[in-house]
Design a protein around this motif. Structure first.
Motif, short mmCIF file in Angstrom:
data_model
loop_
_atom_site.label_atom_id
_atom_site.label_comp_id
_atom_site.label_asym_id
_atom_site.label_seq_id
_atom_site.Cartn_x
_atom_site.Cartn_y
_atom_site.Cartn_z
N GLU A 61 0.93 -1.28 0.09
CA GLU A 61 -0.06 -0.01 0.00
C GLU A 61 0.71 1.35 0.11
O GLU A 61 0.41 2.18 -0.56
CB GLU A 61 -0.95 0.06 1.40
CG GLU A 61 -1.55 -1.39 1.50
CD GLU A 61 -2.85 -1.37 0.11
OE1 GLU A 61 -3.10 -0.13 -0.57
OE2 GLU A 61 -3.63 -2.34 0.07
N ILE A 62 2.00 1.37 0.95
CA ILE A 62 2.95 2.24 0.68
C ILE A 62 3.24 2.66 -0.46
O ILE A 62 3.70 3.72 -0.98
CB ILE A 62 3.81 2.23 2.00
CG1 ILE A 62 3.32 2.03 3.29
CG2 ILE A 62 4.92 3.27 2.04
CD1 ILE A 62 2.24 3.33 3.70
N ARG A 66 3.29 5.90 -2.91
CA ARG A 66 4.57 6.62 -3.57
C ARG A 66 4.42 6.80 -4.70
O ARG A 66 4.89 7.83 -5.52
CB ARG A 66 5.89 5.82 -3.14
CG ARG A 66 5.97 5.98 -1.61
CD ARG A 66 7.52 5.30 -1.17
NE ARG A 66 7.88 5.25 0.08
CZ ARG A 66 8.89 4.60 0.64
NH1 ARG A 66 9.22 3.52 -0.04
NH2 ARG A 66 9.14 4.62 1.85
N GLN A 67 3.94 5.81 -5.53
CA GLN A 67 3.79 5.77 -6.94
C GLN A 67 2.72 6.99 -7.32
O GLN A 67 2.94 7.93 -8.36
CB GLN A 67 3.29 4.40 -7.55
CG GLN A 67 3.29 4.50 -9.03
CD GLN A 67 2.99 3.02 -9.53
OE1 GLN A 67 2.92 2.22 -8.99
NE2 GLN A 67 3.17 2.82 -10.98
N LEU A 68 1.94 6.81 -6.63
CA LEU A 68 0.71 8.02 -6.75
C LEU A 68 1.28 9.23 -6.65
O LEU A 68 1.07 10.48 -7.38
CB LEU A 68 -0.48 7.68 -5.91
CG LEU A 68 -1.56 8.73 -6.07
CD1 LEU A 68 -2.25 8.96 -7.40
CD2 LEU A 68 -2.53 8.55 -5.03
N LYS A 73 -1.61 12.31 -11.09
CA LYS A 73 -2.06 13.63 -11.32
C LYS A 73 -3.19 13.81 -10.50
O LYS A 73 -4.19 12.74 -10.41
CB LYS A 73 -2.25 14.02 -12.80
CG LYS A 73 -0.69 13.94 -13.44
CD LYS A 73 -0.89 14.45 -14.96
CE LYS A 73 0.54 14.61 -15.57
NZ LYS A 73 0.42 14.91 -17.16
N ASP A 74 -3.59 15.06 -10.32
CA ASP A 74 -4.90 15.36 -9.77
C ASP A 74 -6.07 15.27 -10.80
O ASP A 74 -6.14 15.86 -11.72
CB ASP A 74 -4.86 16.71 -9.26
CG ASP A 74 -6.14 17.04 -8.23
OD1 ASP A 74 -7.24 16.34 -8.31
OD2 ASP A 74 -6.25 18.05 -7.57
N VAL A 90 -7.30 11.64 -2.86
CA VAL A 90 -7.21 10.76 -3.96
C VAL A 90 -6.90 9.47 -3.96
O VAL A 90 -7.49 8.48 -4.23
CB VAL A 90 -6.40 11.38 -5.13
CG1 VAL A 90 -6.53 10.70 -6.17
CG2 VAL A 90 -7.00 12.80 -5.54
N PHE A 91 -5.75 9.14 -3.04
CA PHE A 91 -5.37 7.76 -2.75
C PHE A 91 -6.38 7.12 -1.81
O PHE A 91 -6.90 5.90 -2.24
CB PHE A 91 -4.07 7.81 -1.70
CG PHE A 91 -3.74 6.56 -1.37
CD1 PHE A 91 -2.79 5.83 -2.44
CD2 PHE A 91 -3.89 6.13 -0.17
CE1 PHE A 91 -2.51 4.50 -1.83
CE2 PHE A 91 -3.55 4.44 0.22
CZ PHE A 91 -2.65 4.08 -0.77
#
Length: 515
Positions: A61-62, A66-68, A73-74, A90-91
């Motif tokens: 999940e972490i 981090r990738q997000l 992008k928003d 968003v996550f």
């Protein structure tokens, strides 16, 4: 000495915990320990595996967060996230936590958002907030116990231009262990059923294996001095069967021993009854006023007493032959022994005495006892031959054993009597003038067996009888002590048995234990 208290005797006879119960209890305890140990090991290993899986799931999940953060992008502006709050929202919108997980979004120093979960509201608990605040700057994970069970908290900090925050992944390990607990409960039920079944089988098998011992105990209680014929039933091929066979062999030896003892005492009593009757009859009819009759009776009674003395001494010798100190061995030149016996035997009778060959070898044996054996056989040969017949004495070396023999050209021994003549008070052909008791050859066998050897009779060539003594070449005897001072060399003047002087009354004879 006072009589034992009956209550004490009864207490000694009362059995304690039976062997069957002990075996069953031991098996039950060992199986219970094994099953409990196996269950504990399974629980520990599975619990560790679940913790590792929970940690790996949190790390995943972490990694997605981090990738997000780096590439995402928003969705509202199609541009990189403008704030930490937008990134966290968003996550949380895009990622659905597992049943045992909870996502919590922290802005600055407090929890702002959390995912929907059955544990919703946990992120506002004081203990949770205290653990998270310790890792807000540097991140990390921590395992702690809470009111909802064991919890793994993983904190991933994120820093924006104006504010900071963190994504917190909460894993409820007790939820993950739910299936494990159900498995352990099922294992416990199966283990208890298995323990009961194994205990029952152990009790049945122990009873089956110990049944020969119970039968042995019952048989031992039924055996009496007058009936030693009972035997145990031999079944199977295990250690208990071996013990049963050993006990049966012991009972057979005891029965044979008691039978031989009874026969020996009956025969000895029969042989002594005749001279005692003669003594009593002559003493009752004796005319004390007739000197001539007194002299004749005195000579007759002394002759009967001599016969009784010979019988008693022969019986004493047979009894002593079973003692460990009966034989005193030492190095003996077999050839010299054979020549010496032949020289002594020439005085037994007017026969053609022949050297039948001698062996040149030194062996360990009791020279006096073996001389006694050969002279007894020679004396027996004289009885069954006539002047002019041949009597030969010889010896030979056969490696592991040596042979000594006495051969004659008499009438021989019938095949059906060749084993019987070595028994006590048993004779084959009784010649005129033979006043023996039938103990001579039984003494020979006892002396030879005391050396670990054997004796037998066979046909001779030329026709006659050949008595052969076979002895181990390295005979060591039963003990190294000196022989009894009452066992003197044989009196070669008697034709049936070897005569011994009576035990002197001023010499105390030491009794052998249990003799």
């Amino acid at each position: 000495m006072t009589a034992a208290d009956p209550t004490t005797r009864d207490a000694r006879r009362r059995p304690g915990i039976s062997v069957r119960v002990r075996i069953t209890a031991t098996v039950a305890v060992l199986v219970a320990l094994a099953l409990a140990g196996a269950g504990a090991i399974i629980y520990a290993l599975e619990s560790a595996r679940l913790e590792n899986a929970a940690s790996a799931q949190a790390d995943q999940e972490i990694a997605e967060f981090r990738q997000l953060q780096e590439k995402g992008k928003d969705p509202n502006t199609a541009r990189p996230f403008a704030s930490v709050e937008d990134l966290l929202v968003v996550f949380l919108q895009r990622n659905v936590p597992s049943d045992n997980e909870l996502f919590s979004a922290w802005i600055d120093d407090e929890s702002k958002f959390e995912s929907t979960s059955e544990h919703s509201g946990f992120s506002r608990s004081p203990e949770f907030e205290s653990v998270v605040r310790q890792h807000l700057r540097k991140g990390g994970e921590e395992l702690f116990d809470s009111e909802v069970g064991e919890v793994l908290v993983t904190v991933q900090p994120v820093q924006g231009t104006r504010t900071g925050g963190a994504l917190v992944v909460v894993t409820f390990l007790d939820d993950s262990r739910g299936e494990l607990k159900e498995l352990i409960e099922t294992y416990t039920i199966v283990s208890l059923l298995s323990l009961g079944l194994i205990t029952a089988l152990a009790a049945w098998q122990a009873g089956r294996l110990l049944s020969p011992l119970r039968e042995m105990s019952e048989t031992a209680r039924e055996i009496s001095e007058t009936d030693l014929s009972l035997r145990l039933t031999e079944t199977g091929n295990d250690d208990i069967t071996s013990l049963t066979r050993t006990v049966n062999d012991m009972l057979a030896r005891l029965e044979a021993s008691f039978t031989n003892q009874r026969e020996f005492l009956d025969a000895a009593g029969h042989e002594l009854r005749t001279p005692l009757t003669v003594l009593r009859g002559h003493l009752e009819l004796l005319d004390a006023h007739n000197p001539e009759e007194v002299g004749e009776t005195r000579a007759l009674l002394l002759d009967e007493i001599d016969r009784m003395s010979r019988l008693v001494n022969d019986l004493i010798l047979l009894t002593k032959s079973a003692r460990p100190d009966f034989v005193t061995t030492g190095p003996v030149d077999l050839g010299a022994l054979t020549d010496l016996v032949l020289t002594k035997a020439r005085a037994l009778g007017d026969r053609a005495w022949v050297d039948d060959g001698t062996a040149t070898r030194t062996v360990h044996l009791d020279e006096q006892r073996i001389t006694q054996v050969l002279l007894q056989l020679a004396d027996n040969a004289v009885k069954h031959t006539v002047p002019g017949d041949t009597i030969a004495i010889g010896s030979s070396d056969e490696g592991e054993r040596v042979l000594l023999w006495v051969r004659d050209t008499g009438h021989g021994v019938r095949p059906e009597d060749r084993e019987r003549i070595f028994e006590r008070f048993t004779r084959s052909t009784v010649l005129r003038g033979d006043d023996g008791f039938g103990l001579g050859l039984s003494i020979v066998r006892a002396l030879v067996e005391a050396h670990g050897g054997t004796v037998h009779v066979e046909d001779a060539d030329p026709p006659g009888a050949r008595f052969v003594v076979a002895l181990p070449a390295a005979t060591t005897g039963s003990a190294s002590g000196s022989s009894s001072s009452t066992d003197l060399p044989p009196d070669t003047g008697h034709a049936d048995t070897i005569r011994f002087e009576a035990v002197r009354p001023d010499v105390e004879e030491r009794p052998w234990p249990a003799s």
